[in-house]
Design a protein around this motif. Structure first.
Motif, PDB file in Angstrom:
ATOM      1  N   ALA A 154       0.836  -1.195   0.000  1.00  0.00           N
ATOM      2  CA  ALA A 154       0.000   0.000   0.000  1.00  0.00           C
ATOM      3  C   ALA A 154       0.874   1.248   0.000  1.00  0.00           C
ATOM      4  CB  ALA A 154      -0.928  -0.003   1.209  1.00  0.00           C
ATOM      5  N   TYR A 155       1.959   1.204   0.766  1.00  0.00           N
ATOM      6  CA  TYR A 155       2.917   2.306   0.739  1.00  0.00           C
ATOM      7  C   TYR A 155       3.414   2.533  -0.680  1.00  0.00           C
ATOM      8  CZ  TYR A 155       7.377   4.754   1.416  1.00  0.00           C
ATOM      9  OH  TYR A 155       8.434   5.636   1.321  1.00  0.00           O
ATOM     10  N   ILE A 183      -4.502  -0.441   1.441  1.00  0.00           N
ATOM     11  CA  ILE A 183      -5.085  -1.330   2.436  1.00  0.00           C
ATOM     12  C   ILE A 183      -4.085  -1.494   3.579  1.00  0.00           C
ATOM     13  CG2 ILE A 183      -6.041  -3.624   2.874  1.00  0.00           C
ATOM     14  CD1 ILE A 183      -6.551  -3.836  -0.177  1.00  0.00           C
ATOM     15  N   ALA A 184      -4.394  -0.911   4.732  1.00  0.00           N
ATOM     16  CA  ALA A 184      -3.578  -1.068   5.946  1.00  0.00           C
ATOM     17  C   ALA A 184      -2.126  -0.702   5.717  1.00  0.00           C
ATOM     18  CB  ALA A 184      -3.698  -2.507   6.475  1.00  0.00           C
ATOM     19  N   GLY A 185      -1.901   0.452   5.116  1.00  0.00           N
ATOM     20  CA  GLY A 185      -0.548   0.848   4.790  1.00  0.00           C
ATOM     21  C   GLY A 185       0.073   1.829   5.774  1.00  0.00           C
ATOM     22  N   MET A 222      -8.213   8.759  -3.858  1.00  0.00           N
ATOM     23  CA  MET A 222      -7.671   7.686  -3.033  1.00  0.00           C
ATOM     24  C   MET A 222      -8.729   7.120  -2.090  1.00  0.00           C
ATOM     25  SD  MET A 222      -3.738   8.450  -2.068  1.00  0.00           S
ATOM     26  CE  MET A 222      -2.563   8.715  -3.404  1.00  0.00           C
ATOM     27  N   LEU A 223      -8.673   5.808  -1.947  1.00  0.00           N
ATOM     28  CA  LEU A 223      -9.430   5.104  -0.918  1.00  0.00           C
ATOM     29  C   LEU A 223      -8.419   4.498   0.041  1.00  0.00           C
ATOM     30  CD1 LEU A 223     -12.016   3.845   0.308  1.00  0.00           C
ATOM     31  CD2 LEU A 223     -11.653   1.902  -1.241  1.00  0.00           C
ATOM     32  N   LEU A 224      -8.538   4.839   1.320  1.00  0.00           N
ATOM     33  CA  LEU A 224      -7.639   4.330   2.350  1.00  0.00           C
ATOM     34  C   LEU A 224      -8.459   3.541   3.353  1.00  0.00           C
ATOM     35  CD1 LEU A 224      -5.575   7.606   2.917  1.00  0.00           C
ATOM     36  CD2 LEU A 224      -5.009   5.686   1.408  1.00  0.00           C
ATOM     37  N   VAL A 225      -8.156   2.250   3.495  1.00  0.00           N
ATOM     38  CA  VAL A 225      -8.911   1.390   4.398  1.00  0.00           C
ATOM     39  C   VAL A 225      -7.963   0.726   5.373  1.00  0.00           C
ATOM     40  CG1 VAL A 225     -10.666   0.989   2.626  1.00  0.00           C
ATOM     41  CG2 VAL A 225      -8.828  -0.679   2.934  1.00  0.00           C
TER      42      VAL A 225
END
Length: 292
Positions: A154-155, A183-185, A222-225
């Motif tokens: 994700a990073y 995802i979980a980054g 961006m989608l950040l989860v």
């Protein structure tokens, strides 16, 4: 291990057992889980395609079984702390995305101790260049690229979206990137934790290692989860990057899944467990909408 394999094969354990399997299999990342989890219908279109001259600069391509028009190209970067990982153990993720309508590029990239920051970002950018140049041969639209990844991956995805010089140096027009999902980054982790010193500690300017430093109004959507029970990557990383993007005027969506941990959020992409957490539908829906 035998009991674990039997449990996975029977698919009777809850999501937490799938996450445990991913942890137990860390020496060969996700190998047990990847072997036994049912896969979505998709086509493995190409294997071990070279995007550079190094042994880990190869990628696989997955596609929907039927393509009537060019599809968005999704480049997925796996996690592993920039120290471990192999693309074959994430084929089930690529197949899940392909079944949603993406042509999926799944690259390996060089890892520590062979390389340190920013070599793995340069590799990731080269993989995107390959997707632009070769994606049409597999039914993909090179003008509609989306990036996504889990944890360290994700990073990689988010940094390529926010700091455009990596893509430009690889010969990619950043305008091709329609959206990014993390995802979980880890996105905002200064001062560097001890376990990241070996990967990032030699950077002349630590601020330039941080995705949050590059928040800008014209960033791709961006989608950040993340999972609120993540003990590996603090969910504050997601909250802080989302806040920085909102403050800059960028388009960003942020989602926190209750009682979900770092490995569980990935296990939830698999067919047996996706009804427990809506990660796959959330991520694929966002990326497809932005890639129209």
């Amino acid at each position: 291990m035998v009991r674990l394999i039997r449990n996975l094969a029977r698919l009777v354990r809850p999501l937490s057992v799938a996450a445990m399997a991913m942890t137990v299999a860390a020496c060969t990342p996700l190998a047990v889980f990847a072997t036994f989890t049912p896969r979505d219908p998709a086509v493995l279109s190409a294997m071990d395609q070279s995007y550079g001259d190094k042994s880990r600069q190869t990628l696989d391509v997955y596609a929907p079984r039927q393509i009537s028009a060019a599809r968005p190209i999704a480049v997925f970067f796996y996690g592993g702390g920039w120290e471990k990982g192999r693309k074959w153990d994430y084929g089930w993720v690529a197949q899940a995305l392909a079944a949603k309508g993406f042509v999926v590029v799944l690259p390996d990239y060089r890892l520590y101790p062979d390389v340190r920051f920013p070599a793995f970002l340069r590799d990731s950018a080269k993989a995107v260049r390959w997707a632009v140049e070769h994606g049409p041969a597999y039914g993909g639209d090179p003008s509609r690229i989306v990036l996504l990844g889990h944890s360290a991956g994700a990073y990689n995805a988010v940094m390529l979206g926010l700091d455009p010089h990596y893509l430009k140096n690889a010969g990619v027009d950043p305008a091709h990137i329609r959206a990014v999902a993390g995802i979980a980054g880890p996105y905002d982790f200064l001062p560097l934790p001890n376990d990241m010193q070996r990967v990032f500690g030699a950077a002349p300017d630590p601020a330039l290692t941080q995705p949050a430093h590059f928040a800008r109004a014209d960033a791709p959507p961006m989608l950040l989860v993340t999972g609120d029970a993540d003990k590996v990557v603090d969910p504050r990383n997601t909250a802080q990057l989302a806040a920085a993007l909102r403050a800059a005027g960028a388009k960003v969506e942020e989602r926190h899944y209750p009682h979900v941990g770092h490995n569980e959020i990935m296990a939830a992409i698999s067919r047996p467990f996706r009804d427990r957490v809506s990660v796959l539908s959330d991520v694929s829906g966002f990326l497809l909408e932005e890639a129209k």
